[in-house]
Design a protein around this motif. Structure first.
Motif, mmCIF file in Angstrom:
data_model
loop_
_atom_site.group_PDB
_atom_site.id
_atom_site.type_symbol
_atom_site.label_atom_id
_atom_site.label_comp_id
_atom_site.label_asym_id
_atom_site.label_seq_id
_atom_site.Cartn_x
_atom_site.Cartn_y
_atom_site.Cartn_z
ATOM 1 N N ARG A 2 0.846 -1.180 0.000
ATOM 2 C CA ARG A 2 0.000 0.000 0.000
ATOM 3 C C ARG A 2 0.890 1.241 0.000
ATOM 4 N N ARG A 31 -5.167 -0.888 -8.925
ATOM 5 C CA ARG A 31 -5.865 -0.811 -7.638
ATOM 6 C C ARG A 31 -6.513 -2.154 -7.313
ATOM 7 N N ARG A 32 -6.555 -2.426 -6.018
ATOM 8 C CA ARG A 32 -7.233 -3.626 -5.565
ATOM 9 C C ARG A 32 -8.744 -3.433 -5.654
ATOM 10 N N ALA A 33 -9.453 -4.501 -5.375
ATOM 11 C CA ALA A 33 -10.917 -4.440 -5.426
ATOM 12 C C ALA A 33 -11.480 -3.418 -4.442
ATOM 13 N N ASN A 34 -10.752 -3.200 -3.342
ATOM 14 C CA ASN A 34 -11.228 -2.248 -2.338
ATOM 15 C C ASN A 34 -10.853 -0.799 -2.672
ATOM 16 N N GLY A 35 -10.220 -0.602 -3.820
ATOM 17 C CA GLY A 35 -9.871 0.754 -4.256
ATOM 18 C C GLY A 35 -8.486 1.217 -3.867
ATOM 19 N N TYR A 36 -7.777 0.476 -3.018
ATOM 20 C CA TYR A 36 -6.443 0.881 -2.603
ATOM 21 C C TYR A 36 -5.426 0.613 -3.710
#
Length: 245
Positions: A2, A31-36
């Motif tokens: 991150r 980006r990951r699925a969570n938006g990060y």
């Protein structure tokens, strides 16, 4: 990784990473699925490269040009270059610590921080309270700040250690209130020039006669008779260096 993790790894702030994204210096990662954002090793290497280039004094536009040249290079090659750069920094840091250790080893000058080589020379000098000797040391410190030569300091060491030099300084002190035509001036100037080790003339790089403004400022620091002695010494030394080139 991150954003906080990659920033900590490289030694910069998350805010700096976001700024590099904002100006287009650092591409946005996937980006990951969570938006990060999900940063890779390549991103970390790129950030390390940006940090190092900015530490070297490059502007961000100049950094952008360097990174553009890096774009087609293999990751291992860039990593190898970064590793070599870190090794060079380690060597430089080790050398700075060695210099600090030498300064702290009882050879600090009352005139302020000086190079280890000048600190050694001043520490080896014969003890004297002569005002002109003190002024001479001040001039050496000024020279040191302007990039004095370790070779010159080493060549001056026999002169600094010679107790007979103290007597020459004392004779120069005696001229403090004398006129510029005092008969003691010529013999003292000749003895001072003769006392300078030949190695000093070899160690001083001759790049032409000194700028007259520098000489005038130096002479203005002395009363008339002493200034005439110093002027003659400077002229004789310049002539000797000119002959050796």
């Amino acid at each position: 990784m991150r954003i906080g993790e990659v920033a900590a790894l490289v030694g910069i702030t998350s805010r700096a990473v976001r700024h590099y994204h904002h100006i287009g210096l650092l591409p946005e990662p996937a980006r990951r699925a969570n938006g990060y954002r999900a940063y890779t090793v390549r991103d970390a290497v790129l950030l390390a490269r940006i940090r190092r280039l900015t530490e070297l004094g490059l502007g961000l536009d100049e950094v952008r040009d360097v990174l553009a040249d890096d774009a087609g290079r293999d990751l291992a090659e860039v990593l190898g270059e970064l590793d070599a750069d870190l090794a060079r920094q380690e060597r430089e840091l080790a050398e700075r610590r060695r210099q600090l250790a030498r300064l702290l080893d009882g050879r600090l000058s009352d005139l302020g921080p000086v190079s280890p080589e000048l600190a050694e020379l001043l520490g080896a000098a014969a003890a004297t309270d002569s005002p002109t000797a003190v002024k001479d040391r001040e001039h050496l410190v000024l020279l040191d700040g302007a990039g004095g030569s370790a070779e010159v300091y080493a060549a001056l060491r026999p002169l600094a250690e010679d107790p007979a030099v103290v007597a020459l300084y004392e004779r120069l002190d005696e001229l403090a209130g004398a006129p510029a035509d005092d008969p003691r001036i010529g013999p003292l100037a000749a003895e001072l020039v003769a006392a300078v080790p030949a190695g000093v003339f070899d160690a001083i790089p001759y790049g032409g006669d000194p700028h007259p403004g520098i000489g005038a400022a130096l002479l203005a620091d002395y009363p008339p008779a002493q200034a005439e002695v110093v002027r003659r010494v400077m002229a004789a030394m310049t002539a000797r260096m000119r002959e050796r080139r």
